[in-house]
Design a protein around this motif. Sequence first.
Motif, PDB file in Angstrom:
ATOM      1  N   ILE A 525       0.843  -1.209   0.000  1.00 19.27           N
ATOM      2  CA  ILE A 525       0.000   0.000   0.000  1.00 19.27           C
ATOM      3  C   ILE A 525       0.871   1.249   0.000  1.00 19.27           C
ATOM      4  O   ILE A 525       0.630   2.208  -0.738  1.00 19.27           O
ATOM      5  CB  ILE A 525      -0.945  -0.019   1.221  1.00 19.27           C
ATOM      6  CG1 ILE A 525      -1.962  -1.158   1.088  1.00 19.27           C
ATOM      7  CG2 ILE A 525      -1.651   1.324   1.378  1.00 19.27           C
ATOM      8  CD1 ILE A 525      -2.712  -1.453   2.376  1.00 19.27           C
ATOM      9  N   THR A 526       1.902   1.238   0.843  1.00 17.12           N
ATOM     10  CA  THR A 526       2.817   2.383   0.911  1.00 17.12           C
ATOM     11  C   THR A 526       3.506   2.614  -0.423  1.00 17.12           C
ATOM     12  O   THR A 526       3.632   3.760  -0.881  1.00 17.12           O
ATOM     13  CB  THR A 526       3.864   2.150   2.021  1.00 17.12           C
ATOM     14  OG1 THR A 526       3.195   1.922   3.259  1.00 17.12           O
ATOM     15  CG2 THR A 526       4.799   3.339   2.151  1.00 17.12           C
ATOM     16  N   CYS A 527       3.961   1.542  -1.064  1.00 13.68           N
ATOM     17  CA  CYS A 527       4.598   1.670  -2.382  1.00 13.68           C
ATOM     18  C   CYS A 527       3.627   2.270  -3.385  1.00 13.68           C
ATOM     19  O   CYS A 527       4.002   3.131  -4.201  1.00 13.68           O
ATOM     20  CB  CYS A 527       5.073   0.299  -2.876  1.00 13.68           C
ATOM     21  SG  CYS A 527       6.490  -0.360  -1.985  1.00 13.68           S
ATOM     22  N   ALA A 528       2.377   1.824  -3.363  1.00 10.45           N
ATOM     23  CA  ALA A 528       1.383   2.332  -4.308  1.00 10.45           C
ATOM     24  C   ALA A 528       1.190   3.837  -4.142  1.00 10.45           C
ATOM     25  O   ALA A 528       1.158   4.593  -5.123  1.00 10.45           O
ATOM     26  CB  ALA A 528       0.057   1.598  -4.107  1.00 10.45           C
ATOM     27  N   ILE A 529       1.101   4.293  -2.907  1.00  7.27           N
ATOM     28  CA  ILE A 529       0.839   5.715  -2.646  1.00  7.27           C
ATOM     29  C   ILE A 529       2.042   6.566  -3.016  1.00  7.27           C
ATOM     30  O   ILE A 529       1.909   7.616  -3.660  1.00  7.27           O
ATOM     31  CB  ILE A 529       0.447   5.901  -1.170  1.00  7.27           C
ATOM     32  CG1 ILE A 529      -0.927   5.267  -0.925  1.00  7.27           C
ATOM     33  CG2 ILE A 529       0.439   7.373  -0.785  1.00  7.27           C
ATOM     34  CD1 ILE A 529      -1.293   5.143   0.532  1.00  7.27           C
TER      35      ILE A 529
END
Length: 830
Positions: A525-529
């Motif tokens: 999720i962090t990578c996506a954001i």
Amino acid sequence: MGSDVFPDELRAAGVTARELEIFWLVGERLHNQEIADALHVSERTVESHVSALLRKLGGADRQAAPNRQVLVAAAERLKAVRDAGALPRPLSSFVGRGREIEDLRGLVGARRLLTLTGPAGTGKTRLALRLADLVTDLPPPVLVDFARLAPGQGVEREFADALGLVARDEGGSRARIRAALAKGRHWLLVDNCEHVAEGAAALLADLLATTRGLHVLATSHGPLRVAGEVVYEIPPLPVPEEGDDPAAVLSAPSARLFADRAAAVSPGFEVTPDSARHVAVICRRLDGLPLAIELAAARTRMFSAAELRARLDDRFSLLTDGARGAPARHRTLEEALSWSYELLNGEERLLFERCSVFAAAFDYDTAARVLGYPPLSADALVQIFPRLLDRSLISRRRQEQATEYWLLDSVRQFAHRRLEASGAAGPAREQHARHHLGQGVAALSDLCGRDQAAALRWFARHWADLRAAMRWALGRPDTTVAWEFLAGICTGWEVLGARAELFDWLDTLLERPLPRGSLGVRAAITCAILLDYQDTERARGFAEQAHEQAGDASAHDRALALLALGWTARAAVVEQGSEVEVLERAVSLFERLGDDWHRALALFRLGLSIPDAPAALTRMAEAADLFERLHNPVKRSNCLFHMANLAIEERVRLDDAAAWLAEAGTLAATSGNEHERLHAEIALARLDQAREDHTAAEPRFAALLPEFRQIGDLRCAARCLHGLGGAAAAAGDHGRARARLAEALEIAVGLGDRSVLVTSLLLLAGSDHATGRPDRAAVLLGAAENLAPASPGSPEPPLRAALRERLGPAGLAEALAAGRGTPLTALRSL
């Protein structure tokens, strides 16, 4: 020393003026007849005076050669010590210290003991000598310099020598010093007390208590702790801001000192627009420490300012070869710091070395938690830490009710070299890293809650330490600690804003697989954001991965995965059409979970995804209001920025957009969020351009472009290039316009953001049409229409109509088809 100078010891012994003249001539090893000839008296008169001198100064029969030698030795000694007590005359100019001199001129006469303290190389002695030249309401000072004494050595002999007292025996020195200072007014400049502080303090306490007319100006690394002492801390010289304006850089005393000393060794040296920034960085990297700056300036015989700047990482090898005649400890930067270090005991050295793990300022409680591990306990730090302050090895400043401590960069590097040499660097770095990374994650609740301002201040103060902590974490074989930090903050990065280091950290971490379990879901999720700022296709892949793996995760992680999926779908090159539904589900799930902050974030992203502008503005306004109720100024600012952006793109509600941006800018400034400040600034530039004010817009875009590049926000960097291209086209400079727009397309292709790509293609097509390349313009237009097809029944855009007229219907159709079939990567070479 002339014969008119009458040492106090000789006066106290009853030596007459004529005897004094003969005393000095005996000291020059003249025979009695030679003295008689010089003074035009008889030899018998000389013999009589020599006999009197021997009686008064402790000699015996005048005929014995050894007795006469007593006078020779005394005269030579007095001449030497009086010459030593005279103030040295500096050979170089005095730079800066205006505020300190103003303060000290008032203190030195009003206070009987004034001690100048500060780290090694800060210029305490030079300032004391300057003060001695300027003060006129005290007697001429006598210099008592302890530099040549060994640590802990007795100080009374140095006092006696400086005062010109003849040493009859060792035991009575203090009484004779006291007697010599008992009458009249005296001013002593007592220099370099740090290594004999105990003896110097005891003697000064006695002398000040038993005399009335004595004033003392002392220099030491720390206070002498004598009753009545006034301690004045000498800071390093003020440093300049980084910039290319020589006048602005030279307004800082540290830069003027560098320029003055550089010109002395390299005649013709000047701070120019080409070198000003390098000089500023040198002074800043050296913390304005005068000794370090003078040693660096001496190297301008070999290196340019730019070359010096590049070599400062190896400053202890670079900053050597001080002036001949200077004390040994002032000839190299390392020797100056070693002088202080050698005066520490074992525990003090250990704590000093451990302090070097802090990359920035720290408070005492943090130091106790990070540094208080065996063999040092947190309780022991209470006694040891103040002693390092007293040595001026740790600097401090007080802001309101809080005290911050830090090590000057040169001091920190010196201490860290010693820490590494001792083999204790590994545990110290680990203690520091785990503490700061853990505190960063713990601050998330405040970052997204009511105390956002405090959390933002914490991250701003500790970002340098977080960088150091991540260097440690990324160097480990196991990436868990690094991911716990990055993924622990997760959507909180939206509040903190994009930072170049984030993307560097991700690049390193993504060389290895993501962790398993719930941490892996949060990591994806962090990578996506974060990657949505730089590579939307890659970001979308991580969002899909998170969504797939979130099936067995907590309800909150499932909601976050939905948010990430909808977040990244908006910018996808191939329109998904499902992001609105996904984000609506995320909004609903966060509402059921009672997580208003993430519900507001999902509402905001939903507003960005709705194609109908009025409906989109309504949703974003709803999110902005919810963020306001949650006391979250950063995200409210971000909502207002995007609302204004949409209004500008649609050319609607421009007056409202101006009001939204005014509030957004204020919120960004008060919260200290640099990314949101830049967002507000770029939207204002776009608003200027929408109102056809290209003169105001162009310099804004030009200033913002490097800032967005620096923090890694490629989407806004491309928008700056769009603005610069538009301003150049409006000025009729289509060549410059096309260059800017081609650069924007280059970024957009790598970024993969559909909206930025379409805008880049359309603007570049317009530029090609204006410069007589309708064929190329039509190919670019075809590529844009392929990404964003026109709605059925919508009017034909003016550019399309103009190209049909130039190329004809068949020619236009062929070029459009070519554009639709050309890969995006190939469009960059058109």
